[in-house]
Design a protein around this motif. Structure first.
Motif, PDB file in Angstrom:
ATOM      1  N   GLY A 122     -17.938  82.862  42.186  1.00 52.24           N
ATOM      2  CA  GLY A 122     -16.503  82.701  42.656  1.00 52.24           C
ATOM      3  C   GLY A 122     -15.946  81.374  42.278  1.00 52.24           C
ATOM      4  N   SER A 123     -15.152  80.978  43.251  1.00 54.74           N
ATOM      5  CA  SER A 123     -14.545  79.800  42.894  1.00 54.74           C
ATOM      6  C   SER A 123     -14.993  78.376  43.611  1.00 54.74           C
ATOM      7  N   ASP A 126     -15.517  79.244  47.138  1.00 51.91           N
ATOM      8  CA  ASP A 126     -16.823  79.928  47.807  1.00 51.91           C
ATOM      9  C   ASP A 126     -17.794  79.123  47.752  1.00 51.91           C
ATOM     10  N   SER A 255     -15.766  82.434  51.325  1.00 56.85           N
ATOM     11  CA  SER A 255     -14.318  82.224  51.020  1.00 56.85           C
ATOM     12  C   SER A 255     -13.567  83.205  50.400  1.00 56.85           C
ATOM     13  N   VAL A 256     -13.563  82.986  49.052  1.00 57.77           N
ATOM     14  CA  VAL A 256     -12.364  83.691  48.233  1.00 57.77           C
ATOM     15  C   VAL A 256     -12.864  85.206  48.219  1.00 57.77           C
ATOM     16  N   HIS A 452      -2.872  81.035  48.780  1.00 55.85           N
ATOM     17  CA  HIS A 452      -3.409  82.253  48.687  1.00 55.85           C
ATOM     18  C   HIS A 452      -4.102  83.226  49.389  1.00 55.85           C
ATOM     19  N   GLY A 454      -7.455  82.378  50.562  1.00 59.09           N
ATOM     20  CA  GLY A 454      -8.933  82.716  50.659  1.00 59.09           C
ATOM     21  C   GLY A 454      -9.442  81.989  52.047  1.00 59.09           C
ATOM     22  N   GLN A 477      -7.780  88.335  50.334  1.00 61.85           N
ATOM     23  CA  GLN A 477      -6.623  87.599  50.673  1.00 61.85           C
ATOM     24  C   GLN A 477      -5.592  88.326  51.657  1.00 61.85           C
TER      25      GLN A 477
END
Length: 733
Positions: A122-123, A126, A255-256, A452, A454, A477
């Motif tokens: 993820g990002s 995350d 998270s995301v 967004h 997340g 989201q």
């Protein structure tokens, strides 16, 4: 689809029961020289895919149910369910408590030191919460490796954790997810090569997650072998690596990609829109998870099966055994989200915990740049607008929309450029373009936030009591936006493709209103009263099979070896001391073997559909309507048992051991299988990554903290005898 085996249908799409086959099929990749004659292939992008597979649609029909799942152009899933005969709602008490094997209910908070790998796809949003968890685990004496994308190596290491690169590009992943919110390809991705690139990336990350379990540290070259896995769902390698190694797995959400993946009757799968259903609402919600799993499996099951067969040496999974395998095996979960935002559904039983958000404190020593500090001091608190790691398709148009809405709403704004490269050459005086600033500091300076959606960014804003606008791009989201709106702390979410100056202006006016400020304040107070990281660590510990993991002679150490002769689980240190004292020889240990504290029967046929999870209920409704109707009216009683793990020594001695043995008060050890690249006891210790064999140890007298009753009278020989007596008691239970 029929239940018969079709040579033209890839094995992962065949509707065969888990025990119908034990042979690795050709399409699972059992041989590098396989010519793939049973499945024609074509090129889509950069990786081969089957022309027989429509990645955008899944349909199934049976005696009791006709169902379909289709991917919309933006990657959302639309499902249709048509029962041929009416079914009642799932019984209120359909979900049973789970009896987890070998857990320690009394001293679970005192586990032996372990090597833990945390797998994350993820990002940055995350990764960050898992760093907070990892740092807490290190304080408890564990070794923690963060296995994620190379982009985050510096971030991981500067927070004092080990790093391992699993491959994959998070920017490409985020760009793909913007086009395909459900990780399932939309129409554009099916035709432009995105799906091929995504499948290639998945293969790379599966292999990277596996290597993260045992390869040495790339910086220090220190040996490593995972004793436990914590993973977020999109790694997809988690359950398969845990099965191959025989170690405990905890699924965790941050998270995301932290959408609720566990089936429930309370709400549908966050990626699913229900177009039509004549089933009851709760049953429809529950089945939506099965449909989402099946559509996902359709697109990646062949890759997973190649990974299982070629890399792990495991048998492949079919359409019956692959989708929903984690749900079916009752793998424990920890939801790192606040009960204030998402109360735990009643049908999420004792193996699923909702513990609160994980916060990594980054602002302790943060000092803002002079120009940012000057902007904040110049006027009233601004609104924050930013989309983090999301890749915005048209940053210029997005910038224009944001600036005009800010002007109309009459507010000041901090705008984060992020990966979306939002900004421009001409910026008004009441707008400031941000670089990388810690949210836990920044959000204390603003009046409201727009992002967004997340879960990590959502948590950071709500913790400080800031009203929130969610502009969802993909994944979970929209779900978070709806939860915030339900609590009164923000307007309804605005999908990014529908964002315009008018609706953003109205949303800004909403979050700056007194009612939204008060609602967000109440939620922030409740979230600040939670300690998610501490509860998350305890959640991890309490689901561990610690009675199978502790050394019988020194419970503070992790057991690595099984002595069939003495019926003892031994740490490397204990085995060495016993050998030095000539109380044990190498031959009495199961040389070349290592204790496997947790087993996963991924291909085991479920005993009844209700306890087998959403996929089991789906298949039973589809093909065996009469049976499921009776179960709905008269649900089975009792609890769900997880897989046991029995020492091979006991299995060899007691031929009539059966499944009921898991009710014994204590078992010593677990089924142990041969481990690769081990030639003798010494190399076995090296392979395990445990440097005790040649290392310093502090003597026999300090080894046993809480000796067995026999050890109090006769020392270590008494402990061995005591273990034998305990074994006799177990074998006669």
């Amino acid at each position: 689809m029929s239940k018969t085996k079709n040579s033209e249908t890839p094995f992962h799409m065949q509707e065969v029961d888990p025990e119908d086959t034990v042979v690795v099929p050709k399409d699972a990749g059992s041989n590098d020289d396989d010519d793939g004659s049973d499945m024609a292939e074509i090129e889509l992008g950069s990786i081969q895919t089957s022309p027989n597979t429509n990645y955008a649609e899944y349909n199934v029909s049976g005696k009791g149910l006709i169902s379909s799942a289709k991917v919309t152009p933006d990657g959302r899933i639309v499902i249709s369910l048509s029962l041929k005969q009416k079914l009642p709602e799932l019984p209120k008490d359909y979900a049973k408590d789970v009896k987890e094997f070998a857990i320690d209910k009394d001293q679970f908070d005192k586990p032996p030191a372990m090597s833990i790998v945390i797998m994350i796809v993820g990002s940055r949003g995350d990764v960050q919460p898992f760093l907070a968890l990892g740092k807490s685990l290190i304080r408890d004496g564990h070794r923690v490796r963060i296995a994620t994308h190379s982009s985050f190596e510096e971030f991981v290491r500067e927070n004092g954790l080990e790093f391992f690169n699993i491959g994959g590009d998070p920017k490409d992943l985020m760009a793909y997810m913007v086009k395909n919110p459900g990780l399932i390809p939309g129409l554009e991705s099916l035709t432009n090569g995105d799906i091929g690139r995504k499948r290639k990336m998945l293969e790379e990350m599966l292999d990277g997650c596996w290597r993260a379990c045992f390869e040495p540290d790339t910086k220090t070259n220190d040996a490593f072998l995972a004793d436990a896995i914590i993973s977020n769902p999109p790694t997809f390698a988690h359950i398969h690596c845990a099965e191959a190694l025989g170690i405990p797995l905890l699924m965790s959400f941050t998270s995301v990609l932290a959408m609720p993946w566990c089936p429930t009757t309370s709400f549908p799968h966050p990626l699913v829109n229900i177009s039509q259903s004549n089933a009851e609402r709760g049953l429809t919600n529950y089945l939506s998870y099965a449909m989402a799993e099946m559509l996902t499996w359709q697109g990646m099951g062949d890759i997973v099966n190649r990974f299982r067969a070629k890399t792990l040496g495991l048998e492949p999974l079919s359409m019956r055994s692959g989708p929903g395998v984690v749900d079916r095996l009752k793998v424990p979960w920890t939801y790192c989200l606040s009960p204030a935002l998402v109360p735990k559904p009643a049908d999420w039983r004792n193996h699923i915990d909702v513990v609160g958000f994980y916060f990594l404190e980054l602002a302790t020593n943060y000092k803002p740049a002079e120009d940012l500090a000057a902007f904040l001091e110049k006027g009233p608190p601004p609104i924050y607008i930013g989309f983090g790691s999301v890749v915005v398709e048209d940053p210029d148009a997005m910038t224009k929309t944001i600036l005009e809405a800010v002007k109309r709403a009459g507010v000041r704004a901090l705008i984060s450029a992020g990966w979306g490269k939002i900004g421009g050459d001409i910026i008004p005086d009441d707008v400031f373009i941000l670089g990388n600033v810690p949210h836990d500091w920044l959000f204390t300076k603003v009046s409201a936030v727009c992002h967004h959606g997340g879960a990590g960014t959502t948590a950071a804003g709500l913790r400080i009591g800031k009203p929130t606008i969610v502009v969802p791009f993909f994944g979970d989201q929209p779900f978070w936006g709806m939860m915030i709106n339900r609590a009164g702390a923000g307007p309804k979410p605005i999908p990014h493709r529908e964002l315009n100056t008018d609706n953003l202006t109205e949303a800004i006016k909403f979050v700056t209103s007194q009612s939204a400020q008060e609602a967000a304040g109440r939620m922030g107070e409740q979230i600040r009263g939670e300690d998610g990281v501490t509860e998350g660590v305890l959640s991890f510990y309490k689901h561990l099979p610690l009675l199978n993991m502790r050394c019988d002679l020194d419970p503070t150490r992790l057991a690595l070896w099984w002595s069939t002769e003495h019926c003892l689980k031994l740490s490397a240190f204990a085995a060495q001391v016993l050998q030095d004292a000539k109380k044990l020889t190498v031959n009495t240990l199961d040389a070349h073997r290592r204790i496997r504290p947790k087993e996963y029967e991924t291909r085991k046929k479920v005993s009844d559909p209700v306890t087998g999870g959403a996929s089991a209920i789906f298949w039973t409704i589809t093909h065996y309507y009469a049976g499921i109707a009776q179960i709905f009216y008269n649900p089975p009683k009792g609890i769900v048992n997880t897989t046991t793990a029995i020492p091979r020594g006991i299995m060899n001695i007691v031929a009539d051991i059966h499944e009921g043995l898991h009710n014994a008060p204590k078992l010593y050890g677990s089924d142990v299988r041969e481990h690769g690249n081990v030639d003798d006891f010494k190399s076995g210790l090296r392979e395990a990554g445990k440097g005790f064999f040649y290392g310093y140890y502090d003597g026999i007298t300090g080894l046993i903290r809480e000796p067995m009753e026999g050890a109090k009278k006769e020392g270590w020989l008494g402990a061995i005898k005591g273990a034998g007596r305990s074994y006799v008691n177990v074998s006669h239970t």
